[in-house]
Design a protein around this motif. Sequence first.
Motif, PDB file in Angstrom:
ATOM      1  N   ASP A 149      12.291 -20.449 -11.291  1.00  0.00           N
ATOM      2  CA  ASP A 149      11.445 -20.879 -12.415  1.00  0.00           C
ATOM      3  C   ASP A 149      10.575 -19.721 -12.916  1.00  0.00           C
ATOM      4  OD1 ASP A 149      10.477 -22.776 -14.201  1.00  0.00           O
ATOM      5  OD2 ASP A 149       8.981 -23.576 -12.814  1.00  0.00           O
ATOM      6  N   GLN A 150      11.045 -18.514 -12.682  1.00  0.00           N
ATOM      7  CA  GLN A 150      10.222 -17.332 -12.934  1.00  0.00           C
ATOM      8  C   GLN A 150       9.857 -17.150 -14.401  1.00  0.00           C
ATOM      9  OE1 GLN A 150      11.567 -13.822 -10.953  1.00  0.00           O
ATOM     10  NE2 GLN A 150      10.136 -12.464 -12.018  1.00  0.00           N
ATOM     11  N   ALA A 151      10.757 -17.483 -15.300  1.00  0.00           N
ATOM     12  CA  ALA A 151      10.465 -17.296 -16.727  1.00  0.00           C
ATOM     13  C   ALA A 151       9.254 -18.136 -17.145  1.00  0.00           C
ATOM     14  CB  ALA A 151      11.681 -17.652 -17.570  1.00  0.00           C
ATOM     15  N   ARG A 152       9.204 -19.384 -16.697  1.00  0.00           N
ATOM     16  CA  ARG A 152       8.065 -20.241 -17.040  1.00  0.00           C
ATOM     17  C   ARG A 152       6.777 -19.697 -16.443  1.00  0.00           C
ATOM     18  NH1 ARG A 152       4.943 -24.359 -14.670  1.00  0.00           N
ATOM     19  NH2 ARG A 152       6.114 -24.142 -12.717  1.00  0.00           N
ATOM     20  N   ILE A 153       6.820 -19.326 -15.156  1.00  0.00           N
ATOM     21  CA  ILE A 153       5.611 -18.892 -14.459  1.00  0.00           C
ATOM     22  C   ILE A 153       5.111 -17.556 -14.982  1.00  0.00           C
ATOM     23  CG2 ILE A 153       4.712 -18.190 -12.200  1.00  0.00           C
ATOM     24  CD1 ILE A 153       6.601 -20.427 -11.044  1.00  0.00           C
ATOM     25  N   ASP A 154       6.002 -16.605 -15.183  1.00  0.00           N
ATOM     26  CA  ASP A 154       5.584 -15.328 -15.755  1.00  0.00           C
ATOM     27  C   ASP A 154       5.033 -15.522 -17.164  1.00  0.00           C
ATOM     28  OD1 ASP A 154       6.258 -13.983 -13.476  1.00  0.00           O
ATOM     29  OD2 ASP A 154       8.023 -12.977 -14.296  1.00  0.00           O
ATOM     30  N   GLY A 155       5.594 -16.465 -17.891  1.00  0.00           N
ATOM     31  CA  GLY A 155       5.084 -16.765 -19.228  1.00  0.00           C
ATOM     32  C   GLY A 155       3.657 -17.285 -19.173  1.00  0.00           C
ATOM     33  N   ILE A 156       3.364 -18.164 -18.206  1.00  0.00           N
ATOM     34  CA  ILE A 156       1.999 -18.677 -18.032  1.00  0.00           C
ATOM     35  C   ILE A 156       1.034 -17.533 -17.755  1.00  0.00           C
ATOM     36  CG2 ILE A 156       0.496 -20.009 -16.491  1.00  0.00           C
ATOM     37  CD1 ILE A 156       2.875 -21.928 -16.051  1.00  0.00           C
TER      38      ILE A 156
END
Length: 201
Positions: A149-156
């Motif tokens: 889920d790295q894309a979501r978390i890095d986006g946050i």
Amino acid sequence: MMNRRGILKAVAAGSAIAALPVPTLAQSFPTVEEVLFDPAIPVIGNPDGDITVAEYFDYQCPFCKRGHKELMEIVRADGNVRLVMKDWPIFGAVSVHASSLVLASGESYEKALNALMATPGRLGKEEVDSVLSESGLDPSGLLAAFKSDQARIDGILARNMDQANAFGFGGTPAFIIGIRIYHGAMDRKALEAAIATARES
């Protein structure tokens, strides 16, 4: 969107970036919707509450930790507050690690958040993992969940950092309550007054 390497570089330079005057940052000012209603960030308290409190924080910030229990008590007692915790990991790679695991914890988000916020002082990566493990969570499982889920978390993390810099925050904690900005730590009296002021606006 900033990639993970970019986030870590920005974290390393965090205090210098935050110290710059706002016009130097050359970025658009975030909207109320972007700050308070980011759909990727879990909500604590009443998701339909009439007031939103957003705290920009770091798991290694002693002032954030000192005030966290009181903040949670206020949210629970009020019953009509949405609390949005805005991870702003300015204390380095360990802070990024902690944020990444907690944001990957799904239904255990609040449990993971509270466990790390209850720790004293600075943390090492092993301590983060140990605290989460002692609270009944699996750090290796959370790391795997983060990677998927790295894309979501890095986006946050990137959005929170951009917002904090746009607001000119000099460090953690910092709050948005309703549509007002509050720099620095807030005790129970100050938080309750800020919530009351937001309701009157």
